[in-house]
Design an enzyme around this catalytic site. Structure first.
Site, PDB file in Angstrom:
ATOM      1  CE  LYS A 127      -0.509 -22.682   8.597  1.00  0.00           C
ATOM      2  NZ  LYS A 127      -0.052 -23.847   7.828  1.00  0.00           N
ATOM      3  N   GLY A 176      -8.367 -40.230   8.925  1.00  0.00           N
ATOM      4  CA  GLY A 176      -8.959 -39.001   7.575  1.00  0.00           C
ATOM      5  C   GLY A 176      -8.524 -38.993   6.833  1.00  0.00           C
ATOM      6  N   GLY A 234      -9.651 -37.022   3.578  1.00  0.00           N
ATOM      7  CA  GLY A 234      -9.812 -35.889   3.159  1.00  0.00           C
ATOM      8  C   GLY A 234      -9.563 -35.711   1.829  1.00  0.00           C
ATOM      9  CB  VAL A 270      -3.524 -35.367   2.350  1.00  0.00           C
ATOM     10  CG1 VAL A 270      -2.151 -36.020   2.095  1.00  0.00           C
ATOM     11  CG2 VAL A 270      -3.058 -33.603   2.645  1.00  0.00           C
TER      12      VAL A 270
HETATM   13  P1  NAD Z   1      -9.084 -32.013   5.485  1.00  0.00           P
HETATM   14  O1  NAD Z   1     -10.132 -31.675   6.538  1.00  0.00           O
HETATM   15  O2  NAD Z   1      -9.658 -32.681   3.532  1.00  0.00           O
HETATM   16  O3  NAD Z   1      -9.431 -33.868   5.920  1.00  0.00           O
HETATM   17  C1  NAD Z   1      -8.948 -33.863   6.796  1.00  0.00           C
HETATM   18  C2  NAD Z   1     -10.061 -35.121   7.377  1.00  0.00           C
HETATM   19  O4  NAD Z   1     -10.651 -36.051   8.584  1.00  0.00           O
HETATM   20  C3  NAD Z   1     -11.802 -34.614   6.899  1.00  0.00           C
HETATM   21  O5  NAD Z   1     -12.645 -35.825   6.187  1.00  0.00           O
HETATM   22  C4  NAD Z   1     -12.407 -35.237   8.839  1.00  0.00           C
HETATM   23  O6  NAD Z   1     -13.304 -35.363   8.452  1.00  0.00           O
HETATM   24  C5  NAD Z   1     -11.732 -35.483   9.317  1.00  0.00           C
HETATM   25  N1  NAD Z   1     -11.418 -35.652  10.452  1.00  0.00           N
HETATM   26  C6  NAD Z   1     -11.772 -35.118  11.842  1.00  0.00           C
HETATM   27  N2  NAD Z   1     -11.443 -35.287  12.709  1.00  0.00           N
HETATM   28  C7  NAD Z   1     -11.664 -36.830  12.537  1.00  0.00           C
HETATM   29  C8  NAD Z   1     -10.995 -37.653  12.951  1.00  0.00           C
HETATM   30  N3  NAD Z   1     -11.117 -36.956  14.519  1.00  0.00           N
HETATM   31  N4  NAD Z   1     -11.631 -39.204  13.004  1.00  0.00           N
HETATM   32  C9  NAD Z   1     -11.041 -39.026  11.662  1.00  0.00           C
HETATM   33  N5  NAD Z   1     -11.079 -37.752  10.778  1.00  0.00           N
HETATM   34  C10 NAD Z   1     -11.045 -36.771  11.339  1.00  0.00           C
HETATM   35  O7  NAD Z   1      -7.752 -31.860   5.630  1.00  0.00           O
HETATM   36  P2  NAD Z   1      -6.505 -32.110   4.540  1.00  0.00           P
HETATM   37  O8  NAD Z   1      -5.732 -31.449   3.404  1.00  0.00           O
HETATM   38  O9  NAD Z   1      -6.640 -33.462   3.366  1.00  0.00           O
HETATM   39  O10 NAD Z   1      -5.229 -31.993   5.503  1.00  0.00           O
HETATM   40  C11 NAD Z   1      -4.791 -33.487   6.705  1.00  0.00           C
HETATM   41  C12 NAD Z   1      -4.199 -33.455   7.441  1.00  0.00           C
HETATM   42  O11 NAD Z   1      -2.370 -32.790   6.703  1.00  0.00           O
HETATM   43  C13 NAD Z   1      -4.475 -31.938   8.271  1.00  0.00           C
HETATM   44  O12 NAD Z   1      -3.337 -31.978   9.891  1.00  0.00           O
HETATM   45  C14 NAD Z   1      -3.044 -30.970   7.156  1.00  0.00           C
HETATM   46  O13 NAD Z   1      -2.422 -29.622   8.408  1.00  0.00           O
HETATM   47  C15 NAD Z   1      -2.028 -31.826   6.782  1.00  0.00           C
HETATM   48  N6  NAD Z   1      -1.374 -31.067   5.958  1.00  0.00           N
HETATM   49  C16 NAD Z   1      -2.248 -30.779   4.331  1.00  0.00           C
HETATM   50  C17 NAD Z   1      -1.191 -30.215   3.462  1.00  0.00           C
HETATM   51  C18 NAD Z   1      -2.153 -30.659   2.067  1.00  0.00           C
HETATM   52  O14 NAD Z   1      -1.874 -29.912   1.073  1.00  0.00           O
HETATM   53  N7  NAD Z   1      -3.064 -30.761   2.220  1.00  0.00           N
HETATM   54  C19 NAD Z   1      -0.223 -30.284   3.633  1.00  0.00           C
HETATM   55  C20 NAD Z   1       0.663 -30.661   4.819  1.00  0.00           C
HETATM   56  C21 NAD Z   1      -0.453 -31.098   6.411  1.00  0.00           C
END
Ligand code: NAD
Length: 355
Positions: free
Chosen positions: A86, A183, A185, A187
């Protein structure tokens, strides 16, 4: 370009056993980054680059070390020929990005000779990766290739969630199940879509109120303020924001029987909180097991695997989750420990082959 290299091959720094940690600094472009290669026994270390305004350098180092170790376990348990790594870039992703900064970062990635392959993570988009790619081939998640991994990640989480529900209740039918997605976002929103199609009773929560409004309007779901998440009565809690949401405070508030979400490092203290969930009878679908769809997508990009095959690989998360939960029950150990043991078994088998 200053390049401070620590080779930790013979020293178990911080009890995490990393192979290499590279501190990257380039004053001209303003780049400050750390690349952590945790383990390459199963293959080159693959894991995304996160850009984050850390409170201090120690926080960045801790984050990259924990995340890279998690990638080793995720890639191993998913049966991919990849190790764990990472990178973190220290800075504000809204104001401090530049092509020069990503070029320099690409040079550092390239200096590792392919032992580390990078991709997007929080704060980084495919466009940034193009500038990294100008200096190294060891990049995935480029535009025009497999692209955004989030839909595949969401599908894998959905599969893991259904397997965990079946294990807990005897049925994986989500109709009428109360599910809170924390959350929404990249995913989380795809997960909401799957749950909606299956007739679940969805509650969403996000610190971004615009996103909440749009999601509620589109899906007719409930919403809750981020501070009130742990007061909600739910069947399934799906953490899809940041890590460590299951901690000393929340673990006693949670009103659910299954936890299945996309966020990395959901348990603040893996050993302690994994054990408490197990004692409480809450089925925890291990995060790195069910959110592996994204890394499968990166693997598919490297090896030219079809989209249909990647979906099949992500669909297999259902069976792997069932296997892990079953061995947790049979061996009377927390699900997080059962997952770690399976990942460690694979790493040790691959290690034997290398001898
Ligand atoms: P993202 O940044 O698009 O979405 C995260 C969302 O969480 C945002 O909308 C943000 O406003 C919200 N958020 C932040 N703090 C918050 C809180 N305290 N309460 C409620 N909502 C809150 O990220 P993502 O790509 O959707 O990833 C989400 C999680 O999944 C992360 O932890 C990431 O490491 C993990 N992940 C993502 C992927 C991927 O393919 N994108 C793969 C494996 C793991």
């Amino acid at each position: 370009m200053e390049n401070k290299f620590i080779n930790t091959t013979s020293i178990d720094f911080f009890g995490m056993n990393h192979e290499k940690i590279l501190f990257c600094q380039d004053k001209k472009s303003g780049l400050r980054a750390i690349i952590a290669v945790h383990n390459t026994v199963c293959g080159p270390a693959l894991g995304g680059t996160r850009m984050w305004n850390y409170v201090n350098d120690q926080a960045a180092l801790t984050d990259v070390m924990r995340l890279s170790r998690g990638m080793t376990y995720k890639n191993a348990i998913s049966g991919l020929n990849l190790g764990g790594g990472k990178a973190v870039i220290i800075g504000d992703s809204k104001t401090q990005k530049s092509p020069e900064l990503f070029n320099k970062f690409g040079e550092f990635v390239d200096s590792l000779g392919g032992s580390y392959i990078t991709a997007e993570d929080v704060g980084i988009n495919p466009h940034d990766m193009v500038h990294v790619y100008e200096k190294t081939n060891h990049v995935t998640g480029l535009p025009g290739k497999k692209g955004d991994p989030s839909p595949i990640t969401a599908y894998g989480v959905y599969m893991g969630m259904k397997a965990a529900l079946k294990f807990q209740t005897g049925s994986d039918n989500l109709v009428g199940k109360k599910i809170l997605v924390q959350g929404i976002g990249h995913v989380g929103l795809y997960i909401v879509d799957y749950l909606h199609k299956e007739g679940a009773e969805i509650t969403v929560s996000d610190i971004n109120s615009d996103l909440v409004q749009k999601t509620v309007a589109k899906y007719g779901c409930n919403h809750v303020h981020p501070d009130k998440v742990y007061d909600v009565d739910m069947d399934i809690y799906s953490p899809c924001a940041l890590g460590a949401t299951i901690n000393d405070t929340t673990i006693n508030q949670l009103k659910c029987s299954v936890i299945a979400g996309a966020a990395n490092n959901q348990l603040m203290d893996e050993k302690l909180h994994g054990e408490i969930l197990f004692q409480k009878g809450i089925v925890y679908a291990p995060d790195y097991l069910i959110n592996a769809g994204g890394v499968m997508n990166c693997y598919a990009e490297i090896h030219d695997i079809s989209d249909a095959k990647v979906m099949e690989m992500a669909g297999n998360i259902y069976q792997t989750t069932t296997d892990i939960l079953t061995s947790s029950r049979n061996e009377n150990i927390p699900t997080s420990l059962a997952a770690n043991r399976l990942a460690e078994k694979r790493i040790s088998e691959e290690s034997e082959k290398l001898k």
